[in-house]
Motif scaffolding. Structure first.
Motif, PDB file in Angstrom:
ATOM      1  N   ALA A 151      -3.495  -4.394  -1.371  1.00  0.00           N
ATOM      2  CA  ALA A 151      -3.516  -5.846  -1.190  1.00  0.00           C
ATOM      3  C   ALA A 151      -3.290  -6.604  -2.490  1.00  0.00           C
ATOM      4  CB  ALA A 151      -4.848  -6.264  -0.564  1.00  0.00           C
ATOM      5  N   THR A 152      -3.667  -6.004  -3.613  1.00  0.00           N
ATOM      6  CA  THR A 152      -3.520  -6.655  -4.916  1.00  0.00           C
ATOM      7  C   THR A 152      -2.574  -5.836  -5.785  1.00  0.00           C
ATOM      8  OG1 THR A 152      -5.443  -5.472  -5.796  1.00  0.00           O
ATOM      9  CG2 THR A 152      -5.838  -7.623  -4.782  1.00  0.00           C
ATOM     10  N   GLU A 153      -2.222  -6.376  -6.938  1.00  0.00           N
ATOM     11  CA  GLU A 153      -1.352  -5.654  -7.861  1.00  0.00           C
ATOM     12  C   GLU A 153      -2.025  -4.366  -8.321  1.00  0.00           C
ATOM     13  OE1 GLU A 153       0.988  -6.441 -12.125  1.00  0.00           O
ATOM     14  OE2 GLU A 153      -0.074  -8.066 -11.092  1.00  0.00           O
ATOM     15  N   ARG A 154      -1.244  -3.323  -8.477  1.00  0.00           N
ATOM     16  CA  ARG A 154      -1.793  -2.016  -8.844  1.00  0.00           C
ATOM     17  C   ARG A 154      -2.382  -2.044 -10.253  1.00  0.00           C
ATOM     18  NH1 ARG A 154       2.106   3.100  -8.623  1.00  0.00           N
ATOM     19  NH2 ARG A 154       3.319   1.843 -10.066  1.00  0.00           N
ATOM     20  N   PRO A 155      -3.678  -1.729 -10.398  1.00  0.00           N
ATOM     21  CA  PRO A 155      -4.255  -1.609 -11.751  1.00  0.00           C
ATOM     22  C   PRO A 155      -3.580  -0.476 -12.515  1.00  0.00           C
ATOM     23  CG  PRO A 155      -5.980  -1.723 -10.076  1.00  0.00           C
ATOM     24  CD  PRO A 155      -4.688  -1.525  -9.347  1.00  0.00           C
TER      25      PRO A 155
END
Length: 288
Positions: A128-132
């Motif tokens: 759902a969010t940018e890949r760490p």
């Protein structure tokens, strides 16, 4: 015996055409689905320092060697971890008559998904969010494969963080399970295939099982099923897992400790295609 590239390609293509024709000539309306998870070690051969492995790489033989060995097992879906250049994996795909998707790595270990059937969509690291930066330094991607008869199959291709310390790997798995949850809750047929870098006696493994995944080898395999290394296998870290209706169709699961996948320790000049063994799983009664 030496064989030219043209002759090999023609022979392999002809063999696949005959196999396909034979399959469709059968009156049966179903066919097994054959799936392979394989960490291919950059397609350098293993041990890569051996002279014969170096020669095979230098002569551009490795894609053909890989395709020839895989073709013996008539795969429908293949996952590669630690892929080499896309040019080489595309060559393997072409020789096998398969569709090709590449999953970019957060580091230097991209993944590849090959399918005999149409790949209708795919996503790299579908979170759902940018890949760490610290997660998925190897690879993770998902794809939807349209099986014969129009049934969709969701496939997750993954290579998780190595090392004995599991902290990063546990974070990766929890992120993946969050992404997978809608499909798991909906009861869709799903596969998780790849080098997960953990054994079946770990916290990481239990997370998959608790979420509803079935380990195909634990269901129908025999023995301990180690997948690494290709000379004297000791550890099982490569998996084909299933969820949803397809999990009830598992008929076979085993590491392929044979042929060019295996390093023959009595032959000091030999090399295997990788330091890992492929993990094969077969599912029954797939409509076509």
């Amino acid at each position: 015996m030496n064989i030219s590239r043209r002759k090999f390609c023609g022979t392999l293509a002809a063999s696949l055409a005959v196999a396909n024709a034979s399959s469709y000539a059968n009156d049966s309306t179903t066919t097994p689905l054959r799936v392979i998870a394989y960490n291919i070690y950059g397609l350098t051969g293993w041990p890569k320092q051996r002279s014969l492995a170096k020669q095979a790489v230098a002569k551009g033989q490795m894609a053909r060697r890989m395709a020839m060995e895989l073709a013996l097992h008539e795969p429908d879906i293949i996952n590669f971890s630690e892929s080499p250049s896309e040019e080489l994996t595309q060559e393997v795909a072409k020789l096998l008559g398969m569709n090709h998707v590449r999953f970019a790595s957060g580091g230097s270990w991209p993944g590849t998904l090959l399918s005999k059937y149409e790949i209708s969509e795919f996503h790299n690291a579908p979170m759902a969010t940018e890949r760490p930066k610290e997660l998925f330094t190897r690879h993770w991607g998902s794809a939807t494969i349209q099986l014969p008869g129009g049934e969709p199959l969701v496939v997750h291709s993954a290579h998780l963080y190595p090392t004995a310390e599991p902290t990063v790997r546990l974070k990766e798995i929890r992120v993946m399970l969050e992404s997978m949850k809608p499909d798991l809750d909906a009861g869709r047929s799903m596969l998780l295939i790849g080098d997960l870098n953990h054994g079946p006696d770990t916290e990481e493994y239990q997370l998959w099982i608790d979420a509803g995944w079935t380990d195909t080898f634990a269901r129908v395999g025999k023995g301990d099923g180690p997948t690494i290394k290709a000379d004297i296998p000791k550890w099982r870290i490569d998996y084909v897992m299933a969820a949803g209706p397809i999990a009830d169709q598992i008929v076979e699961s085993r590491p392929l400790f044979e042929g060019a996948f295996r390093l023959h320790i009595d032959d000091k000049e030999s090399f295997a295609l990788s330091d890992h063994l492929p993990q094969l799983a077969v599912f029954d009664a797939v409509k076509r």
